[in-house]
Each structure stands twice: as C-alpha cells, then as structure tokens.
Design a protein around this motif. Structure first.
Motif, mmCIF file in Angstrom:
data_model
loop_
_atom_site.group_PDB
_atom_site.id
_atom_site.type_symbol
_atom_site.label_atom_id
_atom_site.label_comp_id
_atom_site.label_asym_id
_atom_site.label_seq_id
_atom_site.Cartn_x
_atom_site.Cartn_y
_atom_site.Cartn_z
ATOM 1 N N TYR A 1 -3.682 0.468 6.827
ATOM 2 C CA TYR A 1 -2.728 -0.317 7.639
ATOM 3 C C TYR A 1 -1.975 0.535 8.663
ATOM 4 O O TYR A 1 -1.606 0.068 9.719
ATOM 5 N N ALA A 2 -1.751 1.815 8.306
ATOM 6 C CA ALA A 2 -0.778 2.608 9.058
ATOM 7 C C ALA A 2 -1.194 2.892 10.497
ATOM 8 O O ALA A 2 -0.343 3.044 11.363
ATOM 9 N N SER A 3 -2.519 2.958 10.772
ATOM 10 C CA SER A 3 -2.949 3.245 12.144
ATOM 11 C C SER A 3 -3.335 1.980 12.904
ATOM 12 O O SER A 3 -3.838 2.060 14.012
ATOM 13 N N ARG B 1 2.024 2.005 -3.430
ATOM 14 C CA ARG B 1 0.931 2.618 -4.193
ATOM 15 C C ARG B 1 0.824 4.105 -3.856
ATOM 16 O O ARG B 1 0.608 4.941 -4.724
ATOM 17 N N LYS C 1 -5.021 16.381 -4.609
ATOM 18 C CA LYS C 1 -4.295 16.818 -3.413
ATOM 19 C C LYS C 1 -5.248 16.983 -2.235
ATOM 20 O O LYS C 1 -4.893 16.745 -1.092
ATOM 21 N N HIS D 1 -7.235 12.767 -1.995
ATOM 22 C CA HIS D 1 -6.599 11.449 -1.917
ATOM 23 C C HIS D 1 -6.818 10.857 -0.519
ATOM 24 O O HIS D 1 -6.536 11.521 0.484
ATOM 25 N N SER E 1 -6.808 -1.058 -1.532
ATOM 26 C CA SER E 1 -6.517 -0.663 -0.168
ATOM 27 C C SER E 1 -5.534 0.494 -0.208
ATOM 28 O O SER E 1 -4.730 0.605 -1.127
ATOM 29 N N TYR E 2 -5.634 1.354 0.778
ATOM 30 C CA TYR E 2 -4.755 2.506 0.872
ATOM 31 C C TYR E 2 -3.815 2.318 2.052
ATOM 32 O O TYR E 2 -4.044 1.490 2.929
ATOM 33 N N TYR E 3 -2.775 3.110 2.049
ATOM 34 C CA TYR E 3 -1.803 3.065 3.135
ATOM 35 C C TYR E 3 -2.493 3.286 4.478
ATOM 36 O O TYR E 3 -2.159 2.667 5.479
ATOM 37 N N ARG E 4 -3.501 4.151 4.491
ATOM 38 C CA ARG E 4 -4.181 4.474 5.746
ATOM 39 C C ARG E 4 -4.893 3.271 6.353
ATOM 40 O O ARG E 4 -5.182 3.247 7.533
ATOM 41 N N PRO F 1 -6.620 10.759 6.230
ATOM 42 C CA PRO F 1 -6.755 9.449 6.891
ATOM 43 C C PRO F 1 -8.052 9.282 7.676
ATOM 44 O O PRO F 1 -8.518 8.170 7.862
ATOM 45 N N GLY F 2 -8.661 10.384 8.123
ATOM 46 C CA GLY F 2 -9.850 10.227 8.965
ATOM 47 C C GLY F 2 -11.147 10.453 8.219
ATOM 48 O O GLY F 2 -12.214 10.407 8.811
ATOM 49 N N ASP G 1 -5.270 8.848 1.299
ATOM 50 C CA ASP G 1 -4.115 8.795 2.192
ATOM 51 C C ASP G 1 -3.704 10.173 2.699
ATOM 52 O O ASP G 1 -2.927 10.279 3.641
ATOM 53 N N LEU G 2 -4.223 11.222 2.057
ATOM 54 C CA LEU G 2 -3.954 12.561 2.570
ATOM 55 C C LEU G 2 -5.110 13.025 3.452
ATOM 56 O O LEU G 2 -5.115 14.137 3.959
ATOM 57 N N HIS H 1 -0.257 9.187 11.539
ATOM 58 C CA HIS H 1 -0.791 7.861 11.863
ATOM 59 C C HIS H 1 -0.380 7.429 13.267
ATOM 60 O O HIS H 1 -1.145 6.759 13.956
ATOM 61 N N PHE I 1 -12.503 10.390 -4.206
ATOM 62 C CA PHE I 1 -11.267 10.274 -4.982
ATOM 63 C C PHE I 1 -11.456 9.324 -6.161
ATOM 64 O O PHE I 1 -10.942 9.567 -7.257
ATOM 65 N N ARG J 1 -2.838 9.125 15.373
ATOM 66 C CA ARG J 1 -4.153 8.471 15.259
ATOM 67 C C ARG J 1 -4.184 7.186 16.090
ATOM 68 O O ARG J 1 -5.151 6.884 16.758
ATOM 69 N N ALA K 1 0.832 -1.209 0.000
ATOM 70 C CA ALA K 1 0.000 0.000 0.000
ATOM 71 C C ALA K 1 0.864 1.255 0.000
ATOM 72 O O ALA K 1 0.517 2.271 -0.601
#
Lengths: 94, 301
Positions: free
Chosen positions: B85-87, A48, B28, B31, B80-83, B36-37, B33-34, A75, B45, A78, A45
C-alpha cells in the motif's frame, strides 16, 4: 475500503489502549476527527508490520519509530520513482 | 516442505534462544517490508516464518521432534504487507517526501523532471469505474434507457443503443472517479449483459423465433400475428406449411452496424390439439392419401 475505529480494531486485532499509545507515538495516523476516526487497509498492514518488528524481530519502541520513518521516506522515493518513470515515458524524446 | 531446522540453519539440538536468534537474523534480511523492491522476498520470508512457527514454539517443537506433526501445517496464508500500500498512488497519511525534498529545489533538469511529475500527480485523471448492467433481450434489440444505482447512493442514467450485443462496453465520459486538481474525472465503463430470452435467439443481425401454429393454419394457410422484439406484426403463413418451414420477416431483426436491419426468421411448428379430438380422428381415418404418404422414406431405419 474505509474502516471505522471498531472495524479497524477487530481487523487488526488491536486493543483500545494500544491504539491510543501508537497514535501518540505517531506510528498510526487515523483520518477523520478524534470522535470519528477512520482507517483503511494500509493501517491494518502497518499494524502487522509494527507487530513483526516488535515481536518477531525484537525491535524496541525507539527503533520502531526510526524504522517507520525511514521506511516511509523509502516509499515516498519509490512513489516518486514510479511517477518519474511515467514522466520519462510520456515525455517527447530529445 | 523443507525441514524447519534446515531452513533456519540450526542444529536439531539448538536452544530456544539460538533458534530465535537464527530466525531474527534471517527475518531482518528477508522481511518483505524491509525489502520493498524485492518481489521474491515474500516467498523467502514465508519459508523461514513458517519454519519458526513450528520450532519457535516449545510445545509445537516437541510434537514435531516426536513426529506427531509435520512442517506442512506451517504454510502461512498469503497476507498483504505494508509495502503493498505504501508506494501506491493513493494518498495516505504516511507519505513522506523528505528523502528527496532537496532535489526538488535545485535548478537542473532533474529537478525540473521531479517538479513535472509533482504537477502530473496533482492533476491526475480519476480512475475509470466498471459496472455490469443486465438487460432483457428485447431491450437489447429495441434499445432502452436504464438507471444504475451506484454504491455511494448516486445514480447514473445509461442510454442503451438498439442492437447492442453481449459484452459490449459503453463508455460514459467523465462519469468515473473524480481526479485531482485539473485532472478531470475518469469514465464509467458499463458492460452490458443480455439475459437469455425463452423465445427469441439472436444470430448475427438475424433473430430466430420458433412459432407454434395450428393444423388448420398449416393446411389452409393463414394470416397470423407474430411477436418481434419491436412489437407484433402480421405474417402470411402459406398453404401447406410444415413443421420446420422457415419464414422470413424482412427488416425485423437487429439493427445493422452499417445501417438497415437484419431479418427475423420464424420457424413454424405444427401443433395438434392438446386433447384428443373425435372429429379429427374420424376425418383422418377416412383420409386415403394420408395412409400412403411415408415421411420416413429418407430416414435410415
């Protein structure tokens, strides 16, 4: 899901040289040893995201490093908020 | 699907540069991932990305303008986006706590809360892991021991108590995923799936079995062996037992919750010999009362 280097490269549609360069920049952080790197879905991810920033939004390499760093801090916060919510919820009131 | 030019807010005559500019300006902001909440960011998007997939490509744009393709083909599949997984609570190498590290060091109540959550995280209990375990019907009544082979190659011994029902979940404490620190392991949750049996059926605590008997046994009565899930027993078939007669074997059913056992109910089914039997034919043709008995009296014709 644990991915070895080859699985990761094919899943993320990434070349060897790009991987080496991105690890150098610390955009990607593999687990395991240098000879036996391992990755997971979060790395796919992240690739991507980097590609969206680079190609989709036209962010240059310096900008990408800055964005990733700030995004990871966001993050981190969060995650902390989620944990705090749990602590507040389970704490005896008063 | 909306008109891609409309989605991107540009005229149909816009240059490729203008299109890209319009797309980037929206991306911008939108997106996922920009943001996250923002749960809705993904839908928004997807729309602009789908629109740009069509008109951002010179060749595709030409075909779209000529009406050869429509914008519907541009639906982007769910990704799936980075967000995503990241939190998550799972540990990953990109975790960065420097955004609030200074809060932790102060002496107020808020810092204490932060430290407490850090301790909770360090001592998090492991996850529960779910398994499905298929067993035979007979095993579900009599109980059994099973060994599950786990994905990591380990094994798990499971004791199936007698009388377990379909879908019942057994909890093996501490056999789930390991926790961190002093959090302890999660549990293994084993859902039992009972395979259908060709002979036995269960209803509540009682077990039903259809049992074929011979004409001789039906007419004269007999003592016959009857299978039960816990082994065969001897049962008396009374004289003149008919097809459909139900005999009760007390205490041969499934174990009851409150103690004791249900019953096994045996439904008899009279079977004539498989091959024509001259002796039987001779007897029946000379059998007078057999000619006057009408079993269809109560059946409307």
């Amino acid at each position: 899901m644990k991915l070895n280097k080859q699985e990761f490269l094919s899943l993320a549609a990434l070349g060897h040289e790009t991987l080496t360069a991105w690890i150098e920049e610390e955009w990607l952080i593999p687990r395991g040893s240098v000879d036996e790197m391992s990755f997971s879905e979060i790395d796919v991810a992240r690739v991507r995201l980097i590609r969206d920033l680079k190609i989709g939004l036209g962010v240059n390499d310096e900008g990408i490093g800055v964005i990733l760093n700030l995004l990871d801090q966001l993050h981190g916060m969060r995650r902390k908020l989620i944990d705090l919510r749990e602590v507040v919820r389970t704490a005896p009131s008063g | 699907m909306k008109d891609p030019y409309e989605v991107l807010g540009v005229a149909r005559t816009a240059s490729a540069e203008d299109l890209q500019k319009a797309y980037r300006k929206l991306a911008k902001k939108l997106h996922p991932d920009l943001n996250p909440g923002d749960a809705e960011a993904e839908e928004k998007f997807k729309e602009i990305a789908g629109a740009y997939d069509v008109v951002g490509d010179a060749e595709k744009r030409k075909r779209f303008d000529n009406g050869e393709i429509d914008a519907a083909g541009a639906e982007r599949p769910r990704q799936s986006y980075y967000r995503d997984y990241a939190s998550s609570e799972e540990n990953h190498p990109y975790r960065n706590n420097s955004g609030f590290a200074d809060f932790m060091d102060s002496e107020d109540g808020f810092a204490e809360l932060l430290r407490r959550s850090a301790r909770a995280q360090a001592n998090r209990r492991g996850h529960d892991i779910e398994y499905r375990l298929p067993i035979e019907f007979i095993e579900s009544i009599a109980g059994t021991n099973k060994r599950l082979t786990l994905p990591d190659g380990g094994t798990l011994d499971v004791t199936i108590p007698p009388g377990i029902v379909e879908g019942q979940v057994l909890r093996l404490r501490g056999k789930g995923a390991p926790g961190s620190g002093e959090g302890g392991s999660g549990d293994a949750l084993i859902e039992v799936e009972i395979k259908a049996d060709p002979s036995f059926k269960r209803q509540g605590d009682d077990i039903y079995l259809e049992l074929p008997i011979t004409l001789t046994e039906a007419v004269l009565g007999a003592r016959i062996r009857v299978p039960t899930p816990t082994g065969a027993v001897t049962m008396a078939v009374p004289k003149c037992s008919n097809t459909g007669t139900v005999l009760r074997l007390r205490g041969k059913g499934a174990p009851r919750h409150a103690g004791g056992y249900g019953d096994q109910l045996v439904k008899l089914k009279v079977m004539l010999p498989k091959e024509p039997d001259p002796e039987l034919e001779t007897f029946v043709s000379g059998w007078e009362s057999g000619k006057t008995y009408n079993p269809r009296e109560e059946v409307a014709t």
